[in-house]
Design an enzyme around this catalytic site. Sequence first.
Site, PDB file in Angstrom:
ATOM      1  N   ASP A 123       1.028  -1.230   0.329  1.00  0.00           N
ATOM      2  CA  ASP A 123       0.045  -0.119   0.130  1.00  0.00           C
ATOM      3  C   ASP A 123       0.685   1.300   0.351  1.00  0.00           C
ATOM      4  O   ASP A 123       2.261   1.152   0.303  1.00  0.00           O
ATOM      5  CB  ASP A 123      -0.809  -0.184   0.910  1.00  0.00           C
ATOM      6  CG  ASP A 123      -2.379   0.763   0.963  1.00  0.00           C
ATOM      7  OD1 ASP A 123      -2.790   1.031  -0.221  1.00  0.00           O
ATOM      8  OD2 ASP A 123      -3.893   0.162   1.192  1.00  0.00           O
ATOM      9  N   HIS A 213       1.161   4.590  -7.622  1.00  0.00           N
ATOM     10  CA  HIS A 213       0.469   4.920  -7.019  1.00  0.00           C
ATOM     11  C   HIS A 213      -0.148   6.397  -7.279  1.00  0.00           C
ATOM     12  O   HIS A 213       0.782   6.874  -7.064  1.00  0.00           O
ATOM     13  CB  HIS A 213       0.873   4.537  -5.950  1.00  0.00           C
ATOM     14  CG  HIS A 213      -1.229   4.523  -4.401  1.00  0.00           C
ATOM     15  ND1 HIS A 213      -1.211   5.780  -4.291  1.00  0.00           N
ATOM     16  CD2 HIS A 213      -1.445   3.099  -4.238  1.00  0.00           C
ATOM     17  CE1 HIS A 213      -2.075   4.912  -3.530  1.00  0.00           C
ATOM     18  NE2 HIS A 213      -2.580   4.160  -3.755  1.00  0.00           N
ATOM     19  N   LYS A 253     -15.292   3.004  -3.820  1.00  0.00           N
ATOM     20  CA  LYS A 253     -15.185   4.066  -2.664  1.00  0.00           C
ATOM     21  C   LYS A 253     -14.875   5.546  -2.988  1.00  0.00           C
ATOM     22  O   LYS A 253     -14.343   6.031  -2.665  1.00  0.00           O
ATOM     23  CB  LYS A 253     -14.514   3.882  -1.854  1.00  0.00           C
ATOM     24  CG  LYS A 253     -13.118   3.430  -1.743  1.00  0.00           C
ATOM     25  CD  LYS A 253     -12.569   3.281  -0.573  1.00  0.00           C
ATOM     26  CE  LYS A 253     -10.576   2.933  -1.251  1.00  0.00           C
ATOM     27  NZ  LYS A 253     -10.096   2.350   0.331  1.00  0.00           N
ATOM     28  N   SER A 283      -8.550   0.779  -8.310  1.00  0.00           N
ATOM     29  CA  SER A 283      -8.504   0.402  -7.959  1.00  0.00           C
ATOM     30  C   SER A 283      -9.297   1.350  -5.949  1.00  0.00           C
ATOM     31  O   SER A 283      -9.158   2.227  -6.187  1.00  0.00           O
ATOM     32  CB  SER A 283      -7.439   0.035  -7.254  1.00  0.00           C
ATOM     33  OG  SER A 283      -6.413  -0.474  -6.064  1.00  0.00           O
ATOM     34  N   GLY A 285     -12.337   0.162  -3.001  1.00  0.00           N
ATOM     35  CA  GLY A 285     -13.463  -0.160  -2.421  1.00  0.00           C
ATOM     36  C   GLY A 285     -13.855  -1.194  -3.209  1.00  0.00           C
ATOM     37  O   GLY A 285     -15.593  -1.550  -3.166  1.00  0.00           O
TER      38      GLY A 285
END
Length: 346
Positions: A123, A213, A253, A283, A285
Amino acid sequence: LKLGATVFYLKREEEGFLCKVAYPNELFEYDNMPNILSSVAGNIFGMKEIKNLRLEDIHFPIEIINSYKGPKFGIDGIRRLLKVYDRPLLGTIVKPKIGLNSYDHAQVCYDAWVGGCDVVKDDENLSSQKFNDFKTRLRETLKMKEKAERKTGEKKIYMINITAETNEMIKRAELAKKAGNEYVMVDVLTVGFSALQTLRNANEKLNLVIHAHRAMHAALTKNLKHGISMKVLVKIYRLIGVDQLHIGTGVGKMFETLEEVKENVKACTEEMHGIKKVFPVCSGGLHPGHIPFLMKNIGNEIIQMGGGIHGHPLGTVEGAKAARQAIDATIKNIPLEKYAEHHIQL
């Protein structure tokens, strides 16, 4: 030599004006993205005469495009690496995102891979904390990656987060390469455009797939009246040379609408004077039930699920199986509810 910008379109809309501006190429140092952005998205945002301003789109001339390397691998190169050509790639994010030691982290990766994930990633806020330092995590997770490949007969990918101060980030990329990994992940906004260009230049020799990311993007992109749109950032990161990039979901989300996500996908994949295509990543939720929507509306992108896999009642392995089953069902045009009758994980 005329160096002034030219406003060539101005139209009043419901809540303001749409303005299009052309800049002479001579104003810019072509291969210097910070210089370009300081000009087209710089002090103008801070002028007191302007209440709101949003950079909605940007079009680069071929002279500037040709000054950048673009993705090293792109979509086609990534699919060749994994030997997966006819379906979305399935990924997960290690959860909890921080707090696991390196050995438990590696075990979560293994469980996801043997369940059916192609890709497992760190993450965005896992770097080299004391409880899970970079070198140990790299070593232990690659052991599990090799074990999972032997067990499944499939190529598996580990995206280790190398985000750090620029020199340290390059060192971590070199460590990943030396250890035999094919991928690195970087938080592209927080490291900055210069650091990303430095990494991409170093990657000519390292030959790693760069996963981008977009942590912190919403500080720029979420306000529809002020800031910079995501598709502008997509074009910039594509030029600099990331191979994969988070682009929203249109469900789950994240805040972007489906139309905004499609615009981001277009920026990843449209013709750009020979620059390779960036692999769009959905990517945020997501769970297996979202897969038919994603495949119908966005395509064979990379689909990543965190809690949507690890939160399965029977654990990570079964959660990954459920996600692969949802992909298989969608490819076969079978409703998930019907497919689940004979696939208990789903």
